[in-house]
Design a protein around this motif. Sequence first.
Motif, PDB file in Angstrom:
ATOM      1  N   UNK A   1       0.808  -1.222   0.000  1.00  0.00           N
ATOM      2  CA  UNK A   1       0.000   0.000   0.000  1.00  0.00           C
ATOM      3  C   UNK A   1       0.838   1.267   0.000  1.00  0.00           C
ATOM      4  N   UNK A   2       2.141   1.148   0.167  1.00  0.00           N
ATOM      5  CA  UNK A   2       3.014   2.329   0.196  1.00  0.00           C
ATOM      6  C   UNK A   2       3.992   2.273  -0.979  1.00  0.00           C
ATOM      7  N   UNK A   3       3.887   3.208  -1.913  1.00  0.00           N
ATOM      8  CA  UNK A   3       4.743   3.173  -3.109  1.00  0.00           C
ATOM      9  C   UNK A   3       6.239   3.194  -2.819  1.00  0.00           C
ATOM     10  N   UNK A   4       6.637   3.690  -1.647  1.00  0.00           N
ATOM     11  CA  UNK A   4       8.075   3.750  -1.360  1.00  0.00           C
ATOM     12  C   UNK A   4       8.686   2.351  -1.205  1.00  0.00           C
ATOM     13  N   UNK A   5       7.830   1.345  -1.015  1.00  0.00           N
ATOM     14  CA  UNK A   5       8.327  -0.025  -0.908  1.00  0.00           C
ATOM     15  C   UNK A   5       8.219  -0.803  -2.212  1.00  0.00           C
ATOM     16  N   UNK A   6       7.627  -0.207  -3.222  1.00  0.00           N
ATOM     17  CA  UNK A   6       7.361  -0.941  -4.458  1.00  0.00           C
ATOM     18  C   UNK A   6       8.631  -1.440  -5.136  1.00  0.00           C
TER      19      UNK A   6
ATOM     20  N   UNK B   1      -7.918   4.455   2.854  1.00  0.00           N
ATOM     21  CA  UNK B   1      -8.019   3.079   2.360  1.00  0.00           C
ATOM     22  C   UNK B   1      -8.137   2.996   0.848  1.00  0.00           C
ATOM     23  N   UNK B   2      -8.811   3.968   0.243  1.00  0.00           N
ATOM     24  CA  UNK B   2      -8.949   3.975  -1.212  1.00  0.00           C
ATOM     25  C   UNK B   2      -7.604   4.249  -1.886  1.00  0.00           C
ATOM     26  N   UNK B   3      -6.841   5.164  -1.306  1.00  0.00           N
ATOM     27  CA  UNK B   3      -5.502   5.457  -1.824  1.00  0.00           C
ATOM     28  C   UNK B   3      -4.615   4.227  -1.679  1.00  0.00           C
ATOM     29  N   UNK B   4      -4.683   3.584  -0.513  1.00  0.00           N
ATOM     30  CA  UNK B   4      -3.890   2.389  -0.275  1.00  0.00           C
ATOM     31  C   UNK B   4      -4.246   1.258  -1.220  1.00  0.00           C
ATOM     32  N   UNK B   5      -5.527   1.107  -1.490  1.00  0.00           N
ATOM     33  CA  UNK B   5      -5.958   0.065  -2.418  1.00  0.00           C
ATOM     34  C   UNK B   5      -5.385   0.322  -3.817  1.00  0.00           C
ATOM     35  N   UNK B   6      -5.467   1.570  -4.263  1.00  0.00           N
ATOM     36  CA  UNK B   6      -4.932   1.887  -5.594  1.00  0.00           C
ATOM     37  C   UNK B   6      -3.424   1.707  -5.638  1.00  0.00           C
TER      38      UNK B   6
ATOM     39  N   UNK C   1       1.194  -4.280  -7.336  1.00  0.00           N
ATOM     40  CA  UNK C   1       0.980  -5.703  -7.609  1.00  0.00           C
ATOM     41  C   UNK C   1       0.786  -5.992  -9.095  1.00  0.00           C
ATOM     42  N   UNK C   2       0.196  -5.055  -9.817  1.00  0.00           N
ATOM     43  CA  UNK C   2      -0.038  -5.276 -11.246  1.00  0.00           C
ATOM     44  C   UNK C   2       1.278  -5.424 -12.019  1.00  0.00           C
ATOM     45  N   UNK C   3       2.376  -5.014 -11.411  1.00  0.00           N
ATOM     46  CA  UNK C   3       3.681  -5.141 -12.070  1.00  0.00           C
ATOM     47  C   UNK C   3       4.303  -6.523 -11.887  1.00  0.00           C
TER      48      UNK C   3
ATOM     49  N   UNK D   1     -10.330  -6.557   0.874  1.00  0.00           N
ATOM     50  CA  UNK D   1      -9.536  -7.528   0.137  1.00  0.00           C
ATOM     51  C   UNK D   1     -10.194  -7.969  -1.159  1.00  0.00           C
ATOM     52  N   UNK D   2     -11.489  -8.208  -1.106  1.00  0.00           N
ATOM     53  CA  UNK D   2     -12.222  -8.607  -2.306  1.00  0.00           C
ATOM     54  C   UNK D   2     -12.175  -7.499  -3.354  1.00  0.00           C
ATOM     55  N   UNK D   3     -12.301  -6.273  -2.907  1.00  0.00           N
ATOM     56  CA  UNK D   3     -12.230  -5.141  -3.842  1.00  0.00           C
ATOM     57  C   UNK D   3     -10.870  -5.084  -4.523  1.00  0.00           C
ATOM     58  N   UNK D   4      -9.809  -5.370  -3.770  1.00  0.00           N
ATOM     59  CA  UNK D   4      -8.471  -5.416  -4.367  1.00  0.00           C
ATOM     60  C   UNK D   4      -8.391  -6.525  -5.413  1.00  0.00           C
ATOM     61  N   UNK D   5      -8.936  -7.690  -5.085  1.00  0.00           N
ATOM     62  CA  UNK D   5      -8.960  -8.791  -6.053  1.00  0.00           C
ATOM     63  C   UNK D   5      -9.684  -8.394  -7.333  1.00  0.00           C
TER      64      UNK D   5
END
Length: 287
Positions: free
Chosen positions: A101-106, A140-145, A151-153, A186-190
């Motif tokens: 959820x945090x881009x700095x760890x991507x 939570x919406x920002x974290x989900x995005x 993950x899409x990468x 979690x389901x929304x993320x899926x």
Amino acid sequence: MKRRNFMATAAAVSLGAVTYRASAQHTEAGKDFKLKNNINHSVCHWCFNYMPLEDFLKILNELGIKAIDLVGPKDWPLLKKYDIHCSMCNGAEISLTEGWNDPKYHETLIKNYTEIIPQVAEAGYTNLICFSGNRRGMNDYVGLQNCVDGLSQIIPLAEKHGVVIQMELFNQVNHPDYMCDSSLWGVELCKHLGSDNFKLLFDVYHMQIQEGDIIRSIQNYHPYFGHYHTAGVPGRHEIDETQELYYPAIMQAILDTGFKGYVAQEFIVTWEDKIAALKDAFKRCDV
């Protein structure tokens, strides 16, 4: 008790004394122990790391249990030696609190998962755990995005190798501030990721504390659940009559969905005979 704290504490136990106690107490662990195996049984190693992994694998062989959870690449050769499947691999994550959820760890996470996904497949395994990370004030919406963006990468690589990335659900009592703390999030993320190679690790213990209505969640969202963990509520101890969940009904609900994956025991043992407690748990889940 938090998993990361327990693991650190348990690692400090004297290896020699533990090895002797394990071999002396559990020589005939599998005697008169038979399972129907309609459920694919597994167990999380960290709950029993008072004994060396190799001793524990020997006991699983005696019990006829064919899988173990949360073992990383360095120990996979040992699993192969005893013909034990790694039903949930780890080793690519940073931590429970530092996640997708945090881009700095991507950058780090993408590198880690890109390296380990092919290793999982080459070893003949399928599931690889991941974590959302903590909110730290994040919406939570920002974290989900952010999770979707990161993950899409790696999902295309997971799809190529037949590996399923699984994000575990946690409660806010044991893991305050963790973002993936509800079935719906979690389901929304899926749904956003839209891949059969990303699912949720539904921890019954955590979700009973966080949201309850366990069987309804299993019935409603089972297509998004790729793995299950067990433990008693309250306390994360044995799944016997000392706690509030009735696991035979929960296991039957899982079985009724057509689930073919693994259910792993993940409780902290209080019984003096720890393997007897594990056998009791397997029996209760063997519907």
